[in-house]
Design an enzyme around this catalytic site. Structure first.
Site, PDB file in Angstrom:
ATOM      1  N   ASN A 283      27.736 -28.878  13.243  1.00 25.73           N
ATOM      2  CA  ASN A 283      28.895 -29.826  13.049  1.00 25.73           C
ATOM      3  C   ASN A 283      28.965 -29.994  11.562  1.00 25.73           C
ATOM      4  O   ASN A 283      28.267 -29.402  10.587  1.00 25.73           O
ATOM      5  CB  ASN A 283      28.066 -31.294  13.562  1.00 25.73           C
ATOM      6  CG  ASN A 283      27.265 -31.834  12.720  1.00 25.73           C
ATOM      7  OD1 ASN A 283      26.131 -30.957  12.258  1.00 25.73           O
ATOM      8  ND2 ASN A 283      27.078 -32.890  12.814  1.00 25.73           N
ATOM      9  N   CYS A 285      28.321 -31.757   8.922  1.00 22.78           N
ATOM     10  CA  CYS A 285      27.154 -32.172   8.129  1.00 22.78           C
ATOM     11  C   CYS A 285      25.993 -31.387   8.093  1.00 22.78           C
ATOM     12  O   CYS A 285      25.116 -31.578   7.463  1.00 22.78           O
ATOM     13  CB  CYS A 285      26.938 -33.848   8.373  1.00 22.78           C
ATOM     14  SG  CYS A 285      28.088 -35.036   7.575  1.00 22.78           S
ATOM     15  N   GLU A 287      23.858 -30.791  10.657  1.00 21.39           N
ATOM     16  CA  GLU A 287      22.554 -30.957  10.965  1.00 21.39           C
ATOM     17  C   GLU A 287      22.526 -30.698  12.545  1.00 21.39           C
ATOM     18  O   GLU A 287      21.241 -30.974  13.175  1.00 21.39           O
ATOM     19  CB  GLU A 287      22.196 -32.612  10.977  1.00 21.39           C
ATOM     20  CG  GLU A 287      22.918 -33.511  11.848  1.00 21.39           C
ATOM     21  CD  GLU A 287      24.223 -33.793  11.238  1.00 21.39           C
ATOM     22  OE1 GLU A 287      24.781 -34.797  11.948  1.00 21.39           O
ATOM     23  OE2 GLU A 287      24.583 -33.340  10.233  1.00 21.39           O
TER      24      GLU A 287
END
Length: 772
Positions: A283, A285, A287
């Protein structure tokens, strides 16, 4: 036991929210009518979400009594012990009903696939989700295109297409478009990809990460070359020196924080469903590794609420873990997926991502310094507990509801049935952290004292970390003078007024070594199914060698990826007008232009310009010879962006009084782009500099100055002067402080400082967030 009505439940269990939390909820989360009027209270929101998500139990038990479950979910959220990701808070129980935060979409090597994915991206962004892509399957630039007998343009060119599409979509009216773009390190176009965000104004709707392979890391350690592969032919397509490529990644990350790196083979080693496909991207970001067409639903436990009498309250923590797993599994069933295939893939693996926020707050409550040995040991213990108990809760659900459909083909296939292929993820928790008044994710606190200038009389005020304020007052060293010092310095280190034992506990992001950041990330990663969102912060003085060491340490400590940020490396640079002395030649000699003296009294116009950084008031004053000075006032006083606008205004004023042609000034400024363009009545405003140029054009039109009437100005809509009773005094700010956080840009919506975390900037005041 008597069942509570909605009114009784809300009345007896109202949410205790701080001012910033209310601001964020009112602006971004609470329901509004067609006129934009708020029609929900925070408690209504939590009840709406709880009632909606509880309905999934009816799928498995038609006779289920939902009253107790609704109460359980409501109390978990209204107490701020647990919050789901933003789309669930925003959309559950509403018409949209899109509850996932993140998606990964495949991009195959064909025009049909590329533009099918582009269409699906638009649908996801419209619904409020973020998207991740691997561009690694696209053939390299200048490769053969058989159908047209031409050559391909390569992955980076198609990233620009996706970036432009994202720019055109306002994400669900509440969330801005965000993408992750990945390319394997063995792709022939890897060098172009590494530098594709060399300029801070390019690909602004993307975070980018290099997907690093084991082969590459082995070549790096041995200081040898490694193979590149053409994804179209699957054949070797040359070699590159691993050390040179690695140094290029480090150079760019040192320069502006991108690209990050993802250890893609390590992610696939931990892939719970390898027979269902390979993990190619995460995704936005970083994580959440996901298969193509997979989505994930995230939620976070507020660890600051689980300290009792100086100890971790393990019993309460276990209870909220069980509630959160039940809640997140229900979200999968209640979700209205924007694309049918995403729904099918998501339900086949039922991944959830339970994480934490308030970790730094928990450490402060326990008196443990962030980054210390004790903090790392506690990190492993807390996350190990969450991992273990979340798996147990998922197994309990599987006994009632069945294992996820791909269970037999998963790594769990020979063990106890489990409901969810993954249960844990450490997300950044930007805005939900503000709602919960908790420190973000597993990050250290950014500052102990913030200085703000947002009250009605424009006087400065302090926002003090509550843990620090309590201790400072109890131990008698609290004072306004000390708070001012801390706000300027950003840390208590080196301040003799603060006792040494307090200094050891109350550390901030700038007090922590990059190595300690990695060790903390590794401690949490050890007990996290998916990955960990963590930014390694460097001071501005950090060297490229420092970045290199952190990258290597993250690999050795089994992290799945790493993002770095060097303080100030994302500054919006002061716009430089001509640095040289302007000269004119007259009768064979060179004469230096000197500014004429400013008269004591001037008159002029003030124009209101709507910029991506907020409202800008541009005042242009004149003397007997014409325009002689320009002032700008942008949002709240102070801050990096305002100081840069002031610098530009001073240089323009100097140029005007030196006789520089106004059109030349306009030509220098007009068209400059920044990361936050916006639309205004007169057209697009590309940056603050562009706004100043267009204000000068509007002034020229107001004064009917023929020399400035280009065809473009004549045909454009005017920017009206501000009415006299509504315009502010336009004067130079005399109290700009060298605030330690001045290296961060200002929030375009409220004027306060943005903090940088995991490829995003977040405003702790109003909840604005955007990926760089």
């Amino acid at each position: 036991m008597a069942q509570n009505t909605k009114e009784e439940l809300i009345s007896e269990n109202s949410a205790k929210l701080e001012k910033n939390a209310l601001t964020v909820l009112q602006k971004r989360y609470l329901g509004k009518d067609s006129n934009g009027n708020i029609i929900e209270e925070p408690e209504d929101l939590f009840y709406r979400v709880a009632e909606n998500i509880a309905q999934a139990d009816k799928i498995y038990d038609k006779d289920a009594d939902l009253a107790f479950l609704i109460k359980e979910f409501y109390l978990a959220m209204s107490s701020l012990d647990f919050l789901p990701n933003s789309p669930t808070l925003m959309n559950a129980g509403r018409h949209l009903q899109q509850l996932s935060a993140c998606f990964v979409l495949p991009i195959e090597d064909s025009m049909d696939s590329i533009f099918e994915t582009l269409k699906n991206t638009a649908l996801i962004h419209k619904s409020g989700g973020g998207t991740g892509f691997s561009f690694s399957r696209l053939r390299p630039k200048n490769d053969n295109v058989k159908t047209t007998s031409g050559v391909s343009s390569g992955p980076v060119s198609f990233m620009q297409v996706f970036n432009a599409a994202t720019e055109a979509i306002k994400q669900g009216g509440t969330r801005r478009g965000a993408n992750m773009g990945m390319l394997r390190v063995d792709h022939p176009d890897i060098l172009d990809f590494i530098t594709c965000k060399d300029r801070n104004d390019s690909l602004n709707n993307f975070n980018i990460s290099v997907a690093v392979t084991k082969e590459f890391m082995e070549a790096l350690e041995e200081e040898t070359d490694y193979n590149l592969y053409n994804p179209r032919t699957k054949e070797a397509a040359g070699t590159l020196n691993a050390k040179e490529v690695f140094n290029k990644i480090v150079d760019q990350a040192w320069k502006n924080g991108e690209p990050g790196i993802v250890f893609i083979d390590r992610m696939n080693d931990a892939n719970p469903t390898p027979e269902a496909g390979l993990i190619e991207s995460t995704n936005p970001c970083g994580e959440q590794p996901l298969l193509p067409y997979e989505s994930c639903n995230l939620g976070s436990i507020n660890l600051s609420h689980f300290v009792k009498e100086g100890q971790v309250d393990w019993e309460r923590l276990e209870s909220i873990i069980k509630t959160a797993v039940h809640f997140l599994d229900n979200v999968i069933d209640m979700n209205n997926y924007p694309i049918q295939k995403i729904g099918e893939t998501t339900r086949s693996n039922r991944k959830i991502g339970l994480g934490v926020m308030g970790w730094a707050d928990m450490l402060l409550s326990l008196g443990i310094p962030y980054g210390s040995h004790d903090s790392l040991m506690l990190a492993e213990k807390v996350m190990g507990f969450i991992q273990s108990k979340s798996h147990e809760a998922s197994e309990e659900l599987a006994l009632k509801r069945g294992a996820f459909p791909n269970f037999k083909q998963s790594i769990y296939g020979k063990g106890n049935p489990i409901r969810n292929a993954t249960t844990t993820t450490i997300a950044p928790t930007g805005t939900i952290g503000i709602i919960a008044s908790a420190s973000g994710g597993i990050e250290p606190i950014f500052a102990l004292v913030y200085k703000r200038a947002n009250c009605l009389d424009n006087a400065e005020m302090y926002e003090v970390n509550p843990h620090f304020e309590k201790v400072a007052k109890e131990q008698g060293f609290y004072s306004a003078e000390l708070m001012d010092k801390i706000a300027e310095k950003g840390s208590v280190h080196g301040l003799k007024e603060v006792p040494e034992k307090i200094k050891k506990v109350f550390v901030t992001a700038q007090d922590i070594t990059p190595e300690d950041h990695i060790r903390m990330q590794a401690a949490f990663q050890k007990f996290t199914d998916n990955a960990v969102s963590k930014t390694v912060n460097f001071p501005n003085s950090a060297t490229k060698e420092d970045v290199k060491k952190v990258y290597m340490l993250s690999y050795k400590m089994a992290c799945k990826g790493v993002t770095v940020y060097r303080d100030g490396s994302r500054d919006l640079q002061v716009l430089n007008l001509a640095n040289k002395k302007e000269t004119v030649q007259s009768q064979g000699e060179i004469k230096e232009k000197k500014p004429r003296t400013r008269p004591k009294k001037t008159m002029g116009f003030t124009f209101l310009m709507h910029t991506g950084c907020g409202k800008m008031y541009v005042t242009i004053n004149e003397d007997e010879q014409g325009a002689c000075e320009l002032f700008t006032q942008l949002g709240k006083s102070g801050g990096c962006t305002s100081s840069q606008s002031e610098a530009v205004a001073r240089m323009i004023s100097l140029a005007l009084r030196s006789g520089v042609n106004q059109q030349d000034i306009i030509n220098q400024l007009k068209g400059i782009r920044c990361p936050s363009p916006t639309l205004a009545e007169g057209g697009a405003i590309l940056s603050c500099a562009d706004a100043v140029a267009k204000a000068l054009e509007a002034y020229a039109k107001e004064k009917q100055t023929p020399a400035l009437f280009t065809e473009e100005v004549i045909n454009s809509e005017p920017y009206a002067p501000v009415e006299e009773n509504s315009r502010p005094s336009a004067s130079y700010s005399s109290d700009i402080k060298n605030n330690f956080s001045g290296s961060c840009p200002q929030c375009p919506e409220c004027g306060e400082m943005l903090t940088f975390s995991e490829g995003c900037v977040v405003c702790r005041d109003c909840g604005y967030s955007k990926c760089w």
